[in-house]
Design a protein around this motif. Sequence first.
Motif, PDB file in Angstrom:
ATOM      1  N   GLY A   6      48.622  10.431  38.714  1.00 54.14           N
ATOM      2  CA  GLY A   6      47.456  10.246  39.778  1.00 54.14           C
ATOM      3  C   GLY A   6      47.976  10.147  41.149  1.00 54.14           C
ATOM      4  N   LEU A  29      33.949  15.564  39.150  1.00 52.51           N
ATOM      5  CA  LEU A  29      34.158  13.871  39.356  1.00 52.51           C
ATOM      6  C   LEU A  29      33.220  13.778  40.341  1.00 52.51           C
ATOM      7  CD1 LEU A  29      37.930  13.405  38.421  1.00 52.51           C
ATOM      8  CD2 LEU A  29      36.238  12.653  36.936  1.00 52.51           C
ATOM      9  N   ASN A  33      35.556   7.853  41.266  1.00 52.24           N
ATOM     10  CA  ASN A  33      36.372   8.079  39.910  1.00 52.24           C
ATOM     11  C   ASN A  33      37.839   8.791  40.407  1.00 52.24           C
ATOM     12  OD1 ASN A  33      34.898   6.439  38.046  1.00 52.24           O
ATOM     13  ND2 ASN A  33      33.755   8.491  37.496  1.00 52.24           N
ATOM     14  N   LYS A  36      39.985   6.203  41.871  1.00 53.50           N
ATOM     15  CA  LYS A  36      40.701   5.257  40.907  1.00 53.50           C
ATOM     16  C   LYS A  36      41.633   5.902  40.044  1.00 53.50           C
ATOM     17  CE  LYS A  36      36.225   2.509  40.215  1.00 53.50           C
ATOM     18  NZ  LYS A  36      35.397   2.377  39.319  1.00 53.50           N
ATOM     19  N   ILE A  37      41.566   7.207  39.544  1.00 51.84           N
ATOM     20  CA  ILE A  37      42.590   7.932  39.077  1.00 51.84           C
ATOM     21  C   ILE A  37      43.787   8.073  40.049  1.00 51.84           C
ATOM     22  CG2 ILE A  37      43.374  10.379  38.415  1.00 51.84           C
ATOM     23  CD1 ILE A  37      40.445  10.609  37.540  1.00 51.84           C
ATOM     24  N   LYS A  41      43.912   3.117  38.437  1.00 55.51           N
ATOM     25  CA  LYS A  41      42.930   2.248  37.998  1.00 55.51           C
ATOM     26  C   LYS A  41      42.120   2.903  36.704  1.00 55.51           C
ATOM     27  CE  LYS A  41      42.848  -0.379  42.212  1.00 55.51           C
ATOM     28  NZ  LYS A  41      42.284  -0.815  43.344  1.00 55.51           N
ATOM     29  N   ARG A  42      42.558   4.099  36.677  1.00 54.56           N
ATOM     30  CA  ARG A  42      41.687   5.090  35.680  1.00 54.56           C
ATOM     31  C   ARG A  42      42.343   6.290  35.325  1.00 54.56           C
ATOM     32  NH1 ARG A  42      35.787   5.806  35.250  1.00 54.56           N
ATOM     33  NH2 ARG A  42      35.478   7.140  33.620  1.00 54.56           N
ATOM     34  N   GLU A  43      42.405   6.690  34.148  1.00 58.38           N
ATOM     35  CA  GLU A  43      43.076   7.621  33.424  1.00 58.38           C
ATOM     36  C   GLU A  43      42.516   9.142  33.801  1.00 58.38           C
ATOM     37  OE1 GLU A  43      46.258   7.713  32.141  1.00 58.38           O
ATOM     38  OE2 GLU A  43      46.359   5.637  32.370  1.00 58.38           O
ATOM     39  N   ASP A  45      41.433  12.675  32.627  1.00 61.48           N
ATOM     40  CA  ASP A  45      40.950  13.171  31.457  1.00 61.48           C
ATOM     41  C   ASP A  45      41.642  14.593  31.168  1.00 61.48           C
ATOM     42  OD1 ASP A  45      39.712  14.372  29.291  1.00 61.48           O
ATOM     43  OD2 ASP A  45      37.668  13.971  30.067  1.00 61.48           O
ATOM     44  N   GLN A  71      51.754  10.414  30.260  1.00 61.41           N
ATOM     45  CA  GLN A  71      51.170   9.323  29.164  1.00 61.41           C
ATOM     46  C   GLN A  71      52.223   8.959  28.525  1.00 61.41           C
ATOM     47  OE1 GLN A  71      47.738   8.874  28.900  1.00 61.41           O
ATOM     48  NE2 GLN A  71      47.986   9.884  30.943  1.00 61.41           N
TER      49      GLN A  71
END
Length: 112
Positions: A6, A29, A33, A36-37, A41-43, A45, A71
């Motif tokens: 991120g 997106l 979002n 957040k990435i 706070k968010r993965e 995709d 990951q």
Amino acid sequence: MKATFGEYIKQLRTDNGLTLTQLAFQLDLDSANLSKIENGKREFDEKRLEKLANAFNLDFEKLKTEYFADQFAKKMYQYNCSPETLIVAEQKVNYLKNINVKQGKIRFENEK
């Protein structure tokens, strides 16, 4: 890379003078979002990796390496795994490649 994936995206975006909204549009997106990435706070995709590579004219294989390394690192940290985990994982990858050559492609749960 020493940053999370991120943070890497955020650095690419700011280095190229793009706003959250501009890059989010290119990645299909919304800007909330993407924020957040970028902030962990968010993965991200993995299905959007190609769009990200195209947005910044990056080598897709190198970008994929960065993404999956991030990951793996997060999972290893989460479960307090030893570095030996990577050696075992590499052996398993080689095993799967060998099976694929002998038997054809193996289908995994997330593949259709």
